[in-house]
Design an enzyme around this catalytic site. Structure first.
Site, PDB file in Angstrom:
ATOM      1  N   ASP A   1    -100.471-143.264 -41.499  1.00 33.68           N
ATOM      2  CA  ASP A   1    -101.909-143.003 -41.572  1.00 33.68           C
ATOM      3  C   ASP A   1    -102.472-143.291 -40.191  1.00 33.68           C
ATOM      4  OD1 ASP A   1    -104.643-142.974 -41.907  1.00 33.68           O
ATOM      5  OD2 ASP A   1    -104.672-144.338 -43.626  1.00 33.68           O
TER       6      ASP A   1
ATOM      7  N   SER B   1    -107.881-127.035 -30.997  1.00 34.75           N
ATOM      8  CA  SER B   1    -108.498-125.844 -31.573  1.00 34.75           C
ATOM      9  C   SER B   1    -109.273-125.100 -30.500  1.00 34.75           C
ATOM     10  CB  SER B   1    -109.457-126.236 -32.708  1.00 34.75           C
ATOM     11  OG  SER B   1    -110.232-125.122 -33.125  1.00 34.75           O
TER      12      SER B   1
ATOM     13  N   LYS C   1    -112.383-131.819 -30.937  1.00 32.95           N
ATOM     14  CA  LYS C   1    -111.285-131.060 -30.352  1.00 32.95           C
ATOM     15  C   LYS C   1    -111.447-130.950 -28.834  1.00 32.95           C
ATOM     16  CE  LYS C   1    -108.815-130.467 -33.977  1.00 32.95           C
ATOM     17  NZ  LYS C   1    -107.485-131.131 -34.085  1.00 32.95           N
TER      18      LYS C   1
ATOM     19  N   ASN D   1    -100.757-133.912 -34.961  1.00 31.24           N
ATOM     20  CA  ASN D   1    -101.289-132.838 -35.789  1.00 31.24           C
ATOM     21  C   ASN D   1    -102.322-133.315 -36.801  1.00 31.24           C
ATOM     22  OD1 ASN D   1    -101.132-130.080 -37.215  1.00 31.24           O
ATOM     23  ND2 ASN D   1    -100.529-131.507 -38.826  1.00 31.24           N
TER      24      ASN D   1
END
Length: 243
Positions: free
Chosen positions: A67, A147, A172, A94
């Site tokens: 986590d 992204s 991002k 990720n």
């Protein structure tokens, strides 16, 4: 260290948030190569095992509880990798949450706090914890799954449709800066540190909107294998993209 000779000769890859979505597609693609040993980072081992059970017979993927919002969880995962393998070759950051993870009434502060805690702080803490193990690799690679909405250039392009997700977009952009910071810090020739975007991929993360996530996973896999990429780049399947 308790890894077998076979495992120790393989490229050891840890992927966070890998039991679903683009992360799981990365797992599937890399696990096709017998030279890789995949560690599937998953907040729940049961969810990880369920995902692994859907893979073809003979494919070996190892789940590891992780986590990224918990320092004890990150430390425990690092201890497991250190004791079993003594090193890590590839870290793929990720794990992340997006704008659909919140009820409509969630406040701006709640959205920014939770998204940054996972997407930015979590990635930084995970990377810092594993740099000592990556340093022991002959070809260490760190990949940040970012992204295109984190690109300032693309965001300011009036011809592109905007995405009303300021917390996610800012996270991002911050992840790209995080990558650039590590790329300038880890300057030994052997290091490769890059960001990539899977582009909009149809997963639970996007409520099923976008292209096949297996296509989105390709660039992360190419960076992991060293097929493409120097260091300090922002990539998609077609090449480098604007910051």
């Amino acid at each position: 260290m308790s890894s077998s000779a076979g495992e120790s000769s393989k490229t050891i890859v840890l992927i966070s948030g890998a039991n679903q979505g683009v992360g799981f597609e990365i797992v599937k693609k890399l696990s096709e190569d017998p030279n890789f040993h995949i560690l599937m980072g998953t907040r729940s081992l049961s969810n990880g095992q369920a995902a692994i059970s859907s893979l073809p017979d003979g494919v070996v993927v190892e789940p590891i509880e992780l986590d990224v919002t918990s320092d004890p969880s990150i430390a425990a995962a690092a201890d497991v990798v250190a004791s079993k393998y003594g090193r890590l070759d590839v870290l793929i950051n990720n794990a992340g949450i997006g704008p659909y993870a919140f009820p409509a009434e969630a406040s701006t502060r709640e959205r920014f706090t939770r998204i940054f805690s996972t997407n930015v702080t979590g990635a930084a803490c995970l990377t810092d914890a594993f740099i000592p193990l990556l340093q022991k690799s002959s070809q260490p690679r760190i990949i940040f799954v970012s992204s295109g909405v984190g690109s300032l250039t693309l965001t300011l392009d009036p011809s592109r449709a905007g995405v009303d997700a300021p917390a996610y977009k800012a996270s991002k952009a911050a992840m790209n800066m995080l990558m650039a910071t590590y790329a300038t810090k880890l300057t030994e020739e052997k290091w490769r540190v890059n960001s990539c975007t899977p582009r909009l991929s149809a997963t639970a993360f996007t409520k099923g909107v976008g292209r096949d996530p297996s296509i989105g996973a390709i660039i992360a896999c190419r960076l992991a294998t060293g097929e493409v990429g120097g260091t300090g780049g922002f990539w998609d399947n077609e090449g480098t993209i604007a910051w």
